[in-house]
Write a protein that holds these residues in place. Structure first.
Motif, PDB file in Angstrom:
ATOM      1  N   LYS A 188     -66.688 -14.986  69.069  1.00 33.51           N
ATOM      2  CA  LYS A 188     -65.270 -15.250  69.236  1.00 33.51           C
ATOM      3  C   LYS A 188     -65.440 -14.268  70.741  1.00 33.51           C
ATOM      4  O   LYS A 188     -64.927 -14.683  71.183  1.00 33.51           O
ATOM      5  CB  LYS A 188     -64.871 -14.340  68.284  1.00 33.51           C
ATOM      6  CG  LYS A 188     -63.999 -15.851  67.249  1.00 33.51           C
ATOM      7  CD  LYS A 188     -63.873 -15.356  65.966  1.00 33.51           C
ATOM      8  CE  LYS A 188     -64.361 -15.940  64.791  1.00 33.51           C
ATOM      9  NZ  LYS A 188     -63.304 -15.520  63.763  1.00 33.51           N
ATOM     10  N   ILE A 189     -66.067 -13.192  70.694  1.00 28.60           N
ATOM     11  CA  ILE A 189     -65.414 -12.293  71.760  1.00 28.60           C
ATOM     12  C   ILE A 189     -66.164 -12.850  73.061  1.00 28.60           C
ATOM     13  O   ILE A 189     -65.493 -12.771  74.339  1.00 28.60           O
ATOM     14  CB  ILE A 189     -66.258 -10.236  71.882  1.00 28.60           C
ATOM     15  CG1 ILE A 189     -65.485  -9.804  70.413  1.00 28.60           C
ATOM     16  CG2 ILE A 189     -65.646  -9.544  72.526  1.00 28.60           C
ATOM     17  CD1 ILE A 189     -65.700  -9.367  70.073  1.00 28.60           C
ATOM     18  N   GLU A 190     -67.132 -12.935  73.127  1.00 28.21           N
ATOM     19  CA  GLU A 190     -68.039 -14.138  74.282  1.00 28.21           C
ATOM     20  C   GLU A 190     -67.006 -14.705  74.680  1.00 28.21           C
ATOM     21  O   GLU A 190     -67.272 -14.932  75.588  1.00 28.21           O
ATOM     22  CB  GLU A 190     -69.575 -14.439  73.770  1.00 28.21           C
ATOM     23  CG  GLU A 190     -70.886 -13.544  73.749  1.00 28.21           C
ATOM     24  CD  GLU A 190     -71.235 -13.123  75.065  1.00 28.21           C
ATOM     25  OE1 GLU A 190     -70.178 -13.354  76.228  1.00 28.21           O
ATOM     26  OE2 GLU A 190     -72.178 -12.263  74.474  1.00 28.21           O
TER      27      GLU A 190
ATOM     28  N   VAL B 115     -69.050  -5.097  67.461  1.00 30.84           N
ATOM     29  CA  VAL B 115     -68.693  -5.738  65.888  1.00 30.84           C
ATOM     30  C   VAL B 115     -69.148  -5.349  65.095  1.00 30.84           C
ATOM     31  O   VAL B 115     -69.053  -5.153  63.722  1.00 30.84           O
ATOM     32  CB  VAL B 115     -69.311  -7.572  66.402  1.00 30.84           C
ATOM     33  CG1 VAL B 115     -69.175  -7.854  64.874  1.00 30.84           C
ATOM     34  CG2 VAL B 115     -68.436  -8.259  67.505  1.00 30.84           C
TER      35      VAL B 115
ATOM     36  N   PHE C 250     -63.525 -14.881  74.784  1.00 30.91           N
ATOM     37  CA  PHE C 250     -63.299 -14.735  75.708  1.00 30.91           C
ATOM     38  C   PHE C 250     -62.950 -14.264  76.511  1.00 30.91           C
ATOM     39  O   PHE C 250     -63.300 -14.654  77.765  1.00 30.91           O
ATOM     40  CB  PHE C 250     -62.359 -13.756  74.177  1.00 30.91           C
ATOM     41  CG  PHE C 250     -61.782 -12.785  75.261  1.00 30.91           C
ATOM     42  CD1 PHE C 250     -60.307 -12.885  75.721  1.00 30.91           C
ATOM     43  CD2 PHE C 250     -62.030 -11.302  75.978  1.00 30.91           C
ATOM     44  CE1 PHE C 250     -59.592 -11.597  75.902  1.00 30.91           C
ATOM     45  CE2 PHE C 250     -61.319 -10.653  76.811  1.00 30.91           C
ATOM     46  CZ  PHE C 250     -59.918 -11.182  76.703  1.00 30.91           C
ATOM     47  N   PHE C 251     -64.669 -14.129  77.131  1.00 28.54           N
ATOM     48  CA  PHE C 251     -65.680 -13.246  78.473  1.00 28.54           C
ATOM     49  C   PHE C 251     -65.520 -14.894  79.095  1.00 28.54           C
ATOM     50  O   PHE C 251     -65.309 -14.476  80.408  1.00 28.54           O
ATOM     51  CB  PHE C 251     -66.655 -12.474  78.682  1.00 28.54           C
ATOM     52  CG  PHE C 251     -66.324 -11.144  78.257  1.00 28.54           C
ATOM     53  CD1 PHE C 251     -66.252 -10.184  78.479  1.00 28.54           C
ATOM     54  CD2 PHE C 251     -66.313 -10.795  77.001  1.00 28.54           C
ATOM     55  CE1 PHE C 251     -65.640  -9.089  78.907  1.00 28.54           C
ATOM     56  CE2 PHE C 251     -66.093  -9.250  76.295  1.00 28.54           C
ATOM     57  CZ  PHE C 251     -65.789  -8.473  77.856  1.00 28.54           C
TER      58      PHE C 251
ATOM     59  N   ILE D 207     -71.423  -6.091  72.650  1.00 28.19           N
ATOM     60  CA  ILE D 207     -70.564  -6.421  71.659  1.00 28.19           C
ATOM     61  C   ILE D 207     -70.983  -6.433  70.516  1.00 28.19           C
ATOM     62  O   ILE D 207     -70.178  -6.130  69.491  1.00 28.19           O
ATOM     63  CB  ILE D 207     -70.402  -8.403  72.682  1.00 28.19           C
ATOM     64  CG1 ILE D 207     -69.569  -8.453  73.557  1.00 28.19           C
ATOM     65  CG2 ILE D 207     -70.184  -8.865  71.107  1.00 28.19           C
ATOM     66  CD1 ILE D 207     -68.971  -9.645  74.293  1.00 28.19           C
TER      67      ILE D 207
ATOM     68  N   ARG E 149     -74.190  -6.971  78.207  1.00 32.75           N
ATOM     69  CA  ARG E 149     -72.953  -7.499  77.401  1.00 32.75           C
ATOM     70  C   ARG E 149     -72.721  -7.641  75.920  1.00 32.75           C
ATOM     71  O   ARG E 149     -72.454  -7.295  75.455  1.00 32.75           O
ATOM     72  CB  ARG E 149     -71.736  -8.581  78.674  1.00 32.75           C
ATOM     73  CG  ARG E 149     -70.812  -8.895  78.208  1.00 32.75           C
ATOM     74  CD  ARG E 149     -69.595  -9.875  78.484  1.00 32.75           C
ATOM     75  NE  ARG E 149     -70.041 -10.936  78.440  1.00 32.75           N
ATOM     76  CZ  ARG E 149     -69.928 -11.757  78.930  1.00 32.75           C
ATOM     77  NH1 ARG E 149     -69.062 -11.786  80.381  1.00 32.75           N
ATOM     78  NH2 ARG E 149     -70.673 -12.793  78.658  1.00 32.75           N
TER      79      ARG E 149
ATOM     80  N   LEU F 131     -68.206 -12.805  64.428  1.00 34.43           N
ATOM     81  CA  LEU F 131     -68.084 -11.920  66.209  1.00 34.43           C
ATOM     82  C   LEU F 131     -67.766 -11.676  66.614  1.00 34.43           C
ATOM     83  O   LEU F 131     -66.969 -11.999  68.001  1.00 34.43           O
ATOM     84  CB  LEU F 131     -67.406 -10.794  65.243  1.00 34.43           C
ATOM     85  CG  LEU F 131     -66.054 -10.743  63.892  1.00 34.43           C
ATOM     86  CD1 LEU F 131     -66.734  -9.538  63.093  1.00 34.43           C
ATOM     87  CD2 LEU F 131     -65.226 -11.247  64.092  1.00 34.43           C
ATOM     88  N   SER F 132     -68.596 -11.395  67.340  1.00 34.55           N
ATOM     89  CA  SER F 132     -70.263 -11.945  68.198  1.00 34.55           C
ATOM     90  C   SER F 132     -69.143 -13.528  69.699  1.00 34.55           C
ATOM     91  O   SER F 132     -68.937 -12.782  70.693  1.00 34.55           O
ATOM     92  CB  SER F 132     -71.355 -11.440  68.412  1.00 34.55           C
ATOM     93  OG  SER F 132     -71.794  -9.997  67.817  1.00 34.55           O
TER      94      SER F 132
ATOM     95  N   TYR G  97     -63.634  -0.931  73.072  1.00 40.32           N
ATOM     96  CA  TYR G  97     -63.139  -1.219  72.167  1.00 40.32           C
ATOM     97  C   TYR G  97     -62.066  -0.302  71.096  1.00 40.32           C
ATOM     98  O   TYR G  97     -62.265   0.521  70.730  1.00 40.32           O
ATOM     99  CB  TYR G  97     -64.011  -2.111  71.628  1.00 40.32           C
ATOM    100  CG  TYR G  97     -65.324  -1.490  71.159  1.00 40.32           C
ATOM    101  CD1 TYR G  97     -64.999  -1.270  69.042  1.00 40.32           C
ATOM    102  CD2 TYR G  97     -66.262  -0.779  71.738  1.00 40.32           C
ATOM    103  CE1 TYR G  97     -66.554   0.003  69.206  1.00 40.32           C
ATOM    104  CE2 TYR G  97     -67.308  -0.150  71.486  1.00 40.32           C
ATOM    105  CZ  TYR G  97     -67.331   0.436  69.850  1.00 40.32           C
ATOM    106  OH  TYR G  97     -68.260   0.544  69.448  1.00 40.32           O
TER     107      TYR G  97
END
Length: 219
Positions: A141-143, A189, A145-146, A185, A181, A138-139, A159
């Motif tokens: 995926k978020i990274e 998560v 996004f950034f 994140i 960051r 999941l981390s 969040y």
């Protein structure tokens, strides 16, 4: 260049040393593993270059006060992890200063994730292989996004998990935010993985963010 030198003068303290040439910012909820018990740092603070500071800490491992951790001798040494404690555990320490509530929240998280250890440490969940794999996936995926966004002016983020705002953090500069960051994140998560609610997912509500910040304003 930051080391946890030792347990402080009492159970609720740790001594940290900055061996570098620049000041180091430590965030409340930073997880410190090892020593005589696993801890979380109680408040945000800065360690000046070449200085040692005794800091406020809260135990996240109720059943241990020795250097034997899971059958391995820690030799009194500590490791600082790249994530903060989950929101409920951090809040009980940072804003409420309640050690008993910290332990209660640790137990709730371990039970929610079906993780148990003799010493009831929060690391039972943080270091659980299944949880760690989910967190990593999941981390990333978020990274990602950034990575797709122009972050030149970004100084933080908030969040939500299934529409409920769980946390928010911002810094004085984009550079400082970038340094933390990944840690933030991983923390977000971990909160998401722990929540077992069946309510449908919803987007983050800006009003919910404002309400969260207002609730902490007087603490």
């Amino acid at each position: 260049n930051l080391n946890v030198v030792s347990d402080g003068a009492s159970v609720g303290t740790l001594v940290l040393e900055n061996k570098g040439k620049n000041p180091v910012l430590i965030l409340a909820g930073t997880v410190v593993k090892g020593g005589k018990q696993d801890r979380q740092v109680g408040q945000d603070f800065v360690v000046a270059p070449g200085k040692s500071v005794e800091v406020n800490a809260f135990c996240i491992e109720q059943g241990r006060w020795n250097t034997q951790r899971d059958g391995v001798d820690t030799k009194g040494k500590f490791t600082i992890l790249n994530q903060l404690t989950q929101g409920s555990v951090r809040k009980a320490a940072q804003y409420e200063g309640d050690q008993s509530k910290v332990w209660s929240k640790v137990s709730e998280i371990n039970e929610a994730n079906a993780n148990k250890t003799q010493s009831n440490t929060l690391l039972a969940t943080i270091e659980d292989q299944k949880t760690a794999k989910q967190r990593e996936e999941l981390s990333k995926k978020i990274e990602g996004f950034f990575a797709k966004k122009d972050n030149a002016g970004t100084v933080g983020f908030a969040y939500a998990v299934r529409g409920k705002v769980r946390g928010a953090r911002w810094f004085g500069t984009p550079k400082l935010f970038t340094e933390f960051r990944g840690m933030l994140i991983n923390t977000a998560v971990s909160d998401a993985i722990t929540v077992k609610e069946t309510a449908p997912s919803a987007s983050l509500d800006p009003k919910g963010v404002a309400s969260l910040l207002e609730s902490f304003a007087g603490t």
